[in-house]
Enzyme design. Sequence first.
Site, mmCIF file in Angstrom:
data_model
loop_
_atom_site.group_PDB
_atom_site.id
_atom_site.type_symbol
_atom_site.label_atom_id
_atom_site.label_comp_id
_atom_site.label_asym_id
_atom_site.label_seq_id
_atom_site.Cartn_x
_atom_site.Cartn_y
_atom_site.Cartn_z
ATOM 1 N N TYR A 157 0.847 -1.203 0.000
ATOM 2 C CA TYR A 157 0.000 0.000 0.000
ATOM 3 C C TYR A 157 0.871 1.237 0.000
ATOM 4 O O TYR A 157 1.890 1.279 0.703
ATOM 5 C CB TYR A 157 -0.925 0.018 1.230
ATOM 6 C CG TYR A 157 -2.366 -0.187 0.820
ATOM 7 C CD1 TYR A 157 -3.040 0.835 0.163
ATOM 8 C CD2 TYR A 157 -3.013 -1.392 1.020
ATOM 9 C CE1 TYR A 157 -4.341 0.654 -0.272
ATOM 10 C CE2 TYR A 157 -4.311 -1.584 0.587
ATOM 11 C CZ TYR A 157 -4.972 -0.551 -0.054
ATOM 12 O OH TYR A 157 -6.250 -0.729 -0.494
ATOM 13 N N ASP A 208 -7.145 14.180 -24.034
ATOM 14 C CA ASP A 208 -7.079 12.760 -23.687
ATOM 15 C C ASP A 208 -6.374 12.055 -24.843
ATOM 16 O O ASP A 208 -6.965 11.818 -25.891
ATOM 17 C CB ASP A 208 -8.506 12.228 -23.496
ATOM 18 C CG ASP A 208 -8.535 10.741 -23.176
ATOM 19 O OD1 ASP A 208 -7.476 10.095 -23.265
ATOM 20 O OD2 ASP A 208 -9.626 10.233 -22.856
ATOM 21 N N ARG A 268 -1.326 -2.123 -18.618
ATOM 22 C CA ARG A 268 -2.673 -1.549 -18.561
ATOM 23 C C ARG A 268 -2.724 -0.515 -17.435
ATOM 24 O O ARG A 268 -2.540 -0.859 -16.270
ATOM 25 C CB ARG A 268 -3.663 -2.692 -18.289
ATOM 26 C CG ARG A 268 -5.103 -2.340 -18.277
ATOM 27 C CD ARG A 268 -5.928 -3.587 -18.503
ATOM 28 N NE ARG A 268 -5.699 -4.081 -19.850
ATOM 29 C CZ ARG A 268 -6.313 -3.610 -20.947
ATOM 30 N NH1 ARG A 268 -7.231 -2.684 -20.835
ATOM 31 N NH2 ARG A 268 -6.023 -4.081 -22.135
ATOM 32 N N LYS A 311 -2.153 1.299 -24.893
ATOM 33 C CA LYS A 311 -2.637 1.210 -26.278
ATOM 34 C C LYS A 311 -1.438 1.391 -27.211
ATOM 35 O O LYS A 311 -0.528 0.572 -27.175
ATOM 36 C CB LYS A 311 -3.738 2.224 -26.516
ATOM 37 C CG LYS A 311 -4.913 2.079 -25.534
ATOM 38 C CD LYS A 311 -6.019 3.053 -25.863
ATOM 39 C CE LYS A 311 -6.913 3.366 -24.703
ATOM 40 N NZ LYS A 311 -8.080 2.538 -24.572
ATOM 41 N N THR A 320 -3.775 6.612 -21.428
ATOM 42 C CA THR A 320 -3.552 5.244 -20.963
ATOM 43 C C THR A 320 -2.119 4.897 -21.350
ATOM 44 O O THR A 320 -1.511 5.554 -22.195
ATOM 45 C CB THR A 320 -4.494 4.231 -21.651
ATOM 46 O OG1 THR A 320 -4.366 4.371 -23.061
ATOM 47 C CG2 THR A 320 -5.935 4.469 -21.259
ATOM 48 N N GLU A 325 -0.603 4.857 -0.428
ATOM 49 C CA GLU A 325 -1.402 6.076 -0.650
ATOM 50 C C GLU A 325 -0.539 7.304 -0.366
ATOM 51 O O GLU A 325 0.278 7.295 0.557
ATOM 52 C CB GLU A 325 -2.619 6.072 0.270
ATOM 53 C CG GLU A 325 -3.711 5.138 -0.232
ATOM 54 C CD GLU A 325 -4.929 5.111 0.676
ATOM 55 O OE1 GLU A 325 -5.051 5.985 1.554
ATOM 56 O OE2 GLU A 325 -5.757 4.217 0.490
HETATM 57 N N1 PLP Z 1 -9.868 7.657 -23.030
HETATM 58 C C1 PLP Z 1 -9.890 7.210 -24.282
HETATM 59 C C2 PLP Z 1 -9.742 8.196 -25.401
HETATM 60 C C3 PLP Z 1 -10.046 5.855 -24.548
HETATM 61 O O1 PLP Z 1 -10.095 5.423 -25.809
HETATM 62 C C4 PLP Z 1 -10.180 4.953 -23.456
HETATM 63 C C5 PLP Z 1 -10.340 3.506 -23.645
HETATM 64 O O2 PLP Z 1 -10.983 2.978 -24.417
HETATM 65 C C6 PLP Z 1 -10.171 5.469 -22.168
HETATM 66 C C7 PLP Z 1 -10.009 6.816 -21.974
HETATM 67 C C8 PLP Z 1 -10.403 4.588 -20.966
HETATM 68 O O3 PLP Z 1 -9.327 3.765 -20.715
HETATM 69 P P1 PLP Z 1 -9.490 2.528 -19.710
HETATM 70 O O4 PLP Z 1 -10.177 1.469 -20.458
HETATM 71 O O5 PLP Z 1 -8.059 2.204 -19.350
HETATM 72 O O6 PLP Z 1 -10.245 3.028 -18.531
#
Ligand code: PLP
Length: 480
Positions: free
Chosen positions: A66, A243, A281, A275, A272, A68
């Site tokens: 842990y 994002d 992950r 990808k 993320t 935090e």
């Molecule tokens: N943001 C975008 C643009 C995504 O394509 C995705 C996943 O599909 C996410 C956020 C969410 O990611 P996670 O599945 O790791 O929560």
Amino acid sequence: MADLTALTSSAYQQALEVIASVEPRIADATKQELADQRASLKLIASENYASPAVLLTMGTWFSDKYAEGTVGHRFYAGCQNVDTVEQLAADHAKELFGAEYAYVQPHSGIDANLTAYWAILAHRVEGPWLEKFGAKNVAELSEADWESLRAELGNQRLLGMSLDAGGHLTHGFRPNISGKMFHQQQYGTDPETGLLDYDVVRAKAREFKPLVLVAGYSAYPRRVNFAKMREIADEVGATLMVDMAHFAGLVAGKVFTGDEDPIPHAHVVTSTSHKSLRGPRGGFILATEEYAPSVDRGCPLVLGGPLSHVMAAKAVAFAEARQESFQTYAQDVADNAQALAEGFKRRGITLVTDGTDNHIVLLDVSPLGLTGRQAESALLDSGVVTNRNSVPADPNGAWYTSGIRLGTPALTTRGLGASDFDYVAELITQVLKSTTPGRTSAGAASKASYVIADGVAGGTKAAAAELMEKFPLYPGLDLS
Ligand code: PLP
């Protein structure tokens, strides 16, 4: 240097023996997953194959700890090694992306986005509000002041890309928490070209005056000009959040530079790591110094204990992405997407936006008389793993859809080049053109069932497996 392939192979053989001694069905499923991934054409745009170093890093005792808090400031004792790991991951991320600040604790992309939204609210709304009332933090507030701050936090506006135009659920889609915690509006794409129209985004932003303007996508097959998005955000006083979950690998690999690189233009960038970036992950956040103190409060704002074993694997993946070979990989991902798109166009398949300039190719299968669901299932029967996806203004909705989303990151990792992707376009086209809609039990046209002409699924599956044998996944890794 040791033979890494042989080491990896024996590491996994031994690990699976240990797992099998407790629950053999999990060891068997793990082996079967590798066999399946090896034999099929993985074209899911959000998937990849992480390196053995990244995968092995996740299987350690860091999982048991842990931690935090933040580096050097934990709510648990004994976090000195987690501090090393988290600091390294953050440092690599900052170097890799040229960011002022990195936060590597989010467990996933959705966690990263939620953390970022609350950090923006803390910075833009809570901070000035506390200052106005002379309080250091919310714990000092009277019940009445706390209630009015809660009302203020819940009264903010967000503008993001709509799901059917390629945005993500977390960009203000009403059924998602982002569409509930904010008053939301969405921008789409041009109905004729399928392209983002910055003038329309600007007009919506002027009218709606969002606190947060979100850019980024899950299924838009084109690049975005983040300099223009920042201009729009500045004009209306919005925080620009990008994002980059999908295209982080193309940013890390320097395919997206200048106006297409979100880091110099956005206040906050979320992502993320699993990808196109090819890591474990998980999620992470990059931000300007101004937003750093609020993002650092991810725990307790949104998160609990960080996944230290995954932060360690993020550090390894970021270190890999800093190698020059990753830039070659990222360029190949984009070049292969072009080859795939051209292959489809030559064979008469309709593409949303008529092409791609990132890693995504979005097929519109409605001219073939199919739904996305039918196409996805027929392709899966044929050894091609994809996912169905809405196209803009999709008449078949988000469940059946009219689209198939394809991406090149995974197969590029396996080493396929442009001519191989042209062959992939040929295989997919053959399956789609040999598939027809089925009938419901009442005899009506079905959106789910389908019929594939005799021999096509089997023939394509064999061709896919044969192609994949030429590009072995984790070569030398023998689990037999
Ligand atoms: N943001 C975008 C643009 C995504 O394509 C995705 C996943 O599909 C996410 C956020 C969410 O990611 P996670 O599945 O790791 O929560």
